[in-house]
Design an enzyme around this catalytic site. Sequence first.
Site, mmCIF file in Angstrom:
data_model
loop_
_atom_site.group_PDB
_atom_site.id
_atom_site.type_symbol
_atom_site.label_atom_id
_atom_site.label_comp_id
_atom_site.label_asym_id
_atom_site.label_seq_id
_atom_site.Cartn_x
_atom_site.Cartn_y
_atom_site.Cartn_z
ATOM 1 N N CYS A 124 0.806 -1.223 0.000
ATOM 2 C CA CYS A 124 0.000 0.000 0.000
ATOM 3 C C CYS A 124 0.840 1.274 0.000
ATOM 4 O O CYS A 124 0.339 2.348 -0.306
ATOM 5 C CB CYS A 124 -0.957 0.007 1.194
ATOM 6 S SG CYS A 124 -2.029 -1.441 1.273
ATOM 7 N N HIS A 172 -3.224 7.197 2.241
ATOM 8 C CA HIS A 172 -3.655 5.900 1.726
ATOM 9 C C HIS A 172 -5.056 5.626 2.252
ATOM 10 O O HIS A 172 -5.320 5.757 3.453
ATOM 11 C CB HIS A 172 -2.679 4.815 2.185
ATOM 12 C CG HIS A 172 -3.182 3.424 2.023
ATOM 13 N ND1 HIS A 172 -3.775 2.971 0.864
ATOM 14 C CD2 HIS A 172 -3.192 2.378 2.884
ATOM 15 C CE1 HIS A 172 -4.117 1.719 1.016
ATOM 16 N NE2 HIS A 172 -3.787 1.324 2.234
ATOM 17 N N ASN A 206 -10.226 -0.110 0.009
ATOM 18 C CA ASN A 206 -8.767 -0.035 0.048
ATOM 19 C C ASN A 206 -8.229 -0.624 -1.254
ATOM 20 O O ASN A 206 -8.309 -1.829 -1.476
ATOM 21 C CB ASN A 206 -8.248 -0.815 1.257
ATOM 22 C CG ASN A 206 -6.741 -0.763 1.391
ATOM 23 O OD1 ASN A 206 -6.023 -0.356 0.490
ATOM 24 N ND2 ASN A 206 -6.249 -1.195 2.547
#
Length: 328
Positions: free
Chosen positions: A122, A255, A285
Amino acid sequence: MTLYSKIAGTGSYLPPRRVTNNELAAQLAEQGVETSDEWIVSRSGISARHYADKGALASDLAVEASRQAIDAAGLLPNDIDLIILATSTPDHFGGFPSTACVVQRKLGITNACAAVDVQAVCSGFVYAMSVADSFIRSGAHRNVLVIGAEIFSRILDFKDRTTCVLFGDGAGAVVLTPSAEPGVLATKLHADGSHGDILCIPGNVSGGAVEGSAFLHMDGQAVFKLAVSVLEKVANEALKAADMSADQIDWLIPHQANIRIMQGTAKKLGLPLEKMVVTVDQHGNTSAASIPLALDAAVRDGRVKPGHNVMMEGVGGGFTWGAVLARM
């Protein structure tokens, strides 16, 4: 003359298939897994996500986002002289040929430009941005295409409601070009391999077979605790490197993992929540794709304007984390 790198164009792409929490809950119920819209929203802030169709590859998503970014930068594909693609879901088993090379081919780039994948989960996009910034500042490359592209729906265990409801698929891209005026103001990257087991795919390959699990594993509480701590610290490190303070940040683009982590980070930095770009509610996500997806959304709807200072930061498996402070 000091040379800087600057974001010249942004782009993004979401697969057409949008799956709401209610739809996902109904699908999971057929397998005996109980969840609900209320349960998912209260723990993550996620209401929907997008899933790639069967047969679609990370490169397919990346190409669509890249075309937008290249067009926005006023360039042609063959003007690109370096492609850096962040992904944890590459097109090919083993990661080669790299998905960046596949994107080069699909974009019709014939100039033999360099192309490479980056793996920091990520945090991949901020890692890739930092590498691209260094190449441009050194004079080694001029027009760098930086991409985050993921199809996480392929690595989810849909019998584990604590993880399968959180992730989605998508791609985002930016083009960095040289500038005499400051663009990327500072980057900071970190990793701590001692925390590698809290967010990982624990399986490995031996003799052509997977030993252990091939699905994503996450210790949610451990990730949450570590993420809030390191995101504040790395943002302040980037601010210090740029000789700036938090009140000079126009937009925080973290993020898009969990709304509580994002809100906690903004509060620790003393930023009002109105200064934070949020797409996790509709995208879920999307790992390395989440920051460029959110950036492009905010650029195209007019929130992020030329001259704005944007803080982009992420955490990911490894454990990795980093930040990029950029002036648009």
